[in-house]
Motif scaffolding. Structure first.
Motif, short mmCIF file in Angstrom:
data_model
loop_
_atom_site.label_atom_id
_atom_site.label_comp_id
_atom_site.label_asym_id
_atom_site.label_seq_id
_atom_site.Cartn_x
_atom_site.Cartn_y
_atom_site.Cartn_z
N LYS A 1 0.84 -1.21 0.00
CA LYS A 1 0.00 0.00 0.00
C LYS A 1 0.87 1.25 0.00
O LYS A 1 0.60 2.20 -0.72
CB LYS A 1 -0.92 0.00 1.22
CG LYS A 1 -2.04 -1.01 1.12
CD LYS A 1 -2.91 -1.00 2.36
CE LYS A 1 -4.01 -2.04 2.27
NZ LYS A 1 -4.83 -2.07 3.49
N LYS A 2 1.92 1.24 0.83
CA LYS A 2 2.82 2.39 0.90
C LYS A 2 3.51 2.60 -0.44
O LYS A 2 3.67 3.73 -0.90
CB LYS A 2 3.86 2.17 2.02
CG LYS A 2 4.70 3.36 2.30
CD LYS A 2 3.89 4.49 2.89
CE LYS A 2 4.79 5.64 3.29
NZ LYS A 2 4.04 6.78 3.77
N MET A 3 3.92 1.50 -1.08
CA MET A 3 4.58 1.58 -2.38
C MET A 3 3.63 2.18 -3.42
O MET A 3 4.04 3.02 -4.23
CB MET A 3 5.04 0.19 -2.81
CG MET A 3 5.88 0.18 -4.01
SD MET A 3 7.48 0.82 -3.54
CE MET A 3 8.40 0.30 -4.93
N ALA A 4 2.38 1.76 -3.41
CA ALA A 4 1.40 2.30 -4.36
C ALA A 4 1.19 3.79 -4.11
O ALA A 4 1.11 4.59 -5.06
CB ALA A 4 0.08 1.54 -4.22
N GLU A 5 1.14 4.16 -2.83
CA GLU A 5 0.97 5.58 -2.48
C GLU A 5 2.17 6.40 -2.97
O GLU A 5 2.02 7.48 -3.54
CB GLU A 5 0.81 5.71 -0.97
CG GLU A 5 0.65 7.13 -0.48
CD GLU A 5 0.61 7.21 1.04
OE1 GLU A 5 1.03 8.25 1.57
OE2 GLU A 5 0.16 6.23 1.68
N LEU A 6 3.37 5.87 -2.73
CA LEU A 6 4.58 6.58 -3.17
C LEU A 6 4.65 6.67 -4.70
O LEU A 6 5.07 7.70 -5.24
CB LEU A 6 5.83 5.89 -2.63
CG LEU A 6 6.06 6.04 -1.13
CD1 LEU A 6 7.22 5.16 -0.67
CD2 LEU A 6 6.32 7.49 -0.74
N THR A 7 4.25 5.62 -5.38
CA THR A 7 4.23 5.64 -6.85
C THR A 7 3.27 6.70 -7.35
O THR A 7 3.58 7.45 -8.29
CB THR A 7 3.84 4.24 -7.39
OG1 THR A 7 4.77 3.28 -6.91
CG2 THR A 7 3.83 4.22 -8.90
N ARG A 8 2.10 6.77 -6.73
CA ARG A 8 1.10 7.78 -7.12
C ARG A 8 1.66 9.18 -6.87
O ARG A 8 1.57 10.07 -7.72
CB ARG A 8 -0.19 7.57 -6.32
CG ARG A 8 -1.31 8.52 -6.68
CD ARG A 8 -2.54 8.31 -5.80
NE ARG A 8 -2.27 8.37 -4.38
CZ ARG A 8 -2.06 9.49 -3.69
NH1 ARG A 8 -2.07 10.65 -4.29
NH2 ARG A 8 -1.83 9.45 -2.39
#
Length: 134
Positions: A67-74
């Motif tokens: 989830k954190k990775m997806a947030e950072l990617t966004r």
């Protein structure tokens, strides 16, 4: 005189007692092995439960990292868009980017001033900053 039948009966009784003793010793040894195996089984069950709990914790952590990775990617995508918008809005930044590339390629003050239509002070500042970064 002792009767042969009595001797046979005593021998049969002794043989029966020895057989019972051997059977009891074998049963006792089997009981000890069974107890040892039960202890081992309990230890293995505890280990399995511990590993299962650790695996569940790792799965939860992995989901959180995803989830954190997806947030950072966004967020990175948003920053990239903002950077592109700023580059389009500020034509001066293109000149500074070009001048910085020229400095990296070894251009001197005169070349930078001519190619980027930049005042001498700014061109010298860029060269000075580039030298400090090396």
């Amino acid at each position: 005189m002792i009767q042969p039948a009595f001797i046979l009966a005593v021998l049969a009784l002794m043989l029966a007692m020895v057989s019972l003793l051997v059977a009891w010793m074998m049963w006792r040894q089997s009981q000890r092995k069974l107890e040892a195996m039960s202890r081992l089984m309990r230890e293995l069950t505890r280990s399995r439960d511990s590993y299962r709990k650790q695996l569940e914790e790792l799965q939860v952590a992995n989901i959180g990292l995803g989830k954190k990775m997806a947030e950072l990617t966004r967020h990175l995508g948003q920053l990239h868009e903002q950077q592109q918008e700023l580059a389009l809005k500020d034509p001066q930044s293109k000149l500074y980017s070009r001048a910085a590339r020229m400095v990296q390629l070894g251009a001197d003050v005169e070349e930078i001033m001519a190619e980027c239509e930049m005042p001498r002070a700014e061109a010298e500042l860029l060269l000075s900053l580039h030298r400090k970064q090396k």
